[in-house]
Scaffold this active site. Structure first.
Site, PDB file in Angstrom:
ATOM      1  N   LYS A   1     -18.326  -4.955   6.986  1.00 14.67           N
ATOM      2  CA  LYS A   1     -17.128  -5.670   7.423  1.00 14.67           C
ATOM      3  C   LYS A   1     -16.767  -5.286   8.852  1.00 14.67           C
ATOM      4  O   LYS A   1     -17.060  -4.181   9.301  1.00 14.67           O
ATOM      5  CB  LYS A   1     -15.935  -5.342   6.510  1.00 14.67           C
ATOM      6  CG  LYS A   1     -16.069  -5.885   5.108  1.00 14.67           C
ATOM      7  CD  LYS A   1     -14.802  -5.594   4.324  1.00 14.67           C
ATOM      8  CE  LYS A   1     -14.861  -6.197   2.934  1.00 14.67           C
ATOM      9  NZ  LYS A   1     -13.627  -5.922   2.181  1.00 14.67           N
TER      10      LYS A   1
ATOM     11  N   SER B   1      -3.249  -7.348   2.993  1.00 17.44           N
ATOM     12  CA  SER B   1      -3.637  -7.247   4.409  1.00 17.44           C
ATOM     13  C   SER B   1      -4.082  -8.601   4.945  1.00 17.44           C
ATOM     14  O   SER B   1      -3.751  -8.975   6.075  1.00 17.44           O
ATOM     15  CB  SER B   1      -4.763  -6.221   4.580  1.00 17.44           C
ATOM     16  OG  SER B   1      -4.314  -4.939   4.244  1.00 17.44           O
TER      17      SER B   1
ATOM     18  N   HIS C   1       0.837  -1.203   0.000  1.00 15.32           N
ATOM     19  CA  HIS C   1       0.000   0.000   0.000  1.00 15.32           C
ATOM     20  C   HIS C   1       0.873   1.254   0.000  1.00 15.32           C
ATOM     21  O   HIS C   1       0.653   2.188  -0.777  1.00 15.32           O
ATOM     22  CB  HIS C   1      -0.897   0.057   1.252  1.00 15.32           C
ATOM     23  CG  HIS C   1      -1.970  -0.959   1.307  1.00 15.32           C
ATOM     24  ND1 HIS C   1      -2.209  -1.696   2.450  1.00 15.32           N
ATOM     25  CD2 HIS C   1      -2.892  -1.360   0.405  1.00 15.32           C
ATOM     26  CE1 HIS C   1      -3.243  -2.500   2.239  1.00 15.32           C
ATOM     27  NE2 HIS C   1      -3.666  -2.322   0.997  1.00 15.32           N
TER      28      HIS C   1
ATOM     29  N   ARG D   1      -1.957  -6.290  -8.189  1.00 13.50           N
ATOM     30  CA  ARG D   1      -1.065  -7.446  -8.081  1.00 13.50           C
ATOM     31  C   ARG D   1      -1.418  -8.412  -9.204  1.00 13.50           C
ATOM     32  O   ARG D   1      -2.327  -8.152  -9.994  1.00 13.50           O
ATOM     33  CB  ARG D   1      -1.244  -8.104  -6.708  1.00 13.50           C
ATOM     34  CG  ARG D   1      -0.799  -7.180  -5.579  1.00 13.50           C
ATOM     35  CD  ARG D   1      -1.241  -7.677  -4.233  1.00 13.50           C
ATOM     36  NE  ARG D   1      -2.707  -7.570  -4.184  1.00 13.50           N
ATOM     37  CZ  ARG D   1      -3.460  -8.121  -3.262  1.00 13.50           C
ATOM     38  NH1 ARG D   1      -2.935  -8.840  -2.313  1.00 13.50           N
ATOM     39  NH2 ARG D   1      -4.764  -7.974  -3.280  1.00 13.50           N
TER      40      ARG D   1
END
Length: 190
Positions: free
Chosen positions: A41, A129, A17, A92
């Site tokens: 969440k 994460s 990040h 990614r």
């Protein structure tokens, strides 16, 4: 002046990040790192903690043109409020593009905001994460995957999580004992 937004949950912020944020700070006059709060969440770290950790990490990196904040609304609304015309997302190799493309198209429709995809640094592209939390949860070394201040915070949060799980298991075991006792007593009465 071009203003960009780097949104994410940052739970926790990772070296990947920070790499995307620092690179964005070189390209744009002003960069807003926005901790997106998702009510659906349950994050490991509070909104305020995530904002604070990112600020500390970026101060250490010397990023002077970066603002860190949070929102529980649409990122496009945040972009409109600050005059941002670009959203920056790191990609990614694990399917991020497919997941991000639809959101980029929606963001363009909602607020005429373009999305810039930055490829992850190959050295960092395996870090997420979720992986960081999983490695830490199993006692692995997360040095270099997160800012130095995150590792002890993560260990503390995981210890608290384990304590809560142990309390829950104890309550379930006690309830089961009571139920078995009641069942046995009802069978004996019959």
């Amino acid at each position: 002046m071009t203003i960009a937004v780097c949104p994410g949950s940052y739970d926790p912020v990772t070296a990947g990040h920070l790499d995307v944020i620092e690179r964005s700070a070189r390209f744009f006059d002003e960069v807003h790192v926005v901790v997106a709060v998702n009510a659906a969440k349950t994050p490991m770290f509070s909104e305020a903690t995530r904002v604070d950790v990112i600020r500390r990490a970026l101060d250490k990196a010397g990023c002077k043109n970066v603002t860190v904040s949070s929102t529980d609304g649409l990122i496009t609304d945040y972009c409109k409020d600050v005059g941002a015309t670009v959203i920056v997302k790191g990609l990614r190799q694990n399917g991020d593009y497919e997941a991000e493309l639809g959101m980029a198209l929606v963001n363009r429709k909602l607020a005429d905001v373009e999305t810039l995809f930055l490829p992850a640094d190959p050295i960092l592209e395996h870090i997420s994460s979720s992986i960081v939390k999983d490695v830490a949860r199993h006692g692995g070394d997360i040095t270099g995957m997160v800012p130095d201040c995150v590792a002890p915070m993560l260990v503390e949060a995981l210890n608290k999580e384990n304590e809560e799980i142990n309390v829950t298991y104890t309550k379930i075991a006690t309830l089961l004992e009571v139920l078995v006792t009641l069942f046995v007593e009802s069978v004996i009465c019959i």
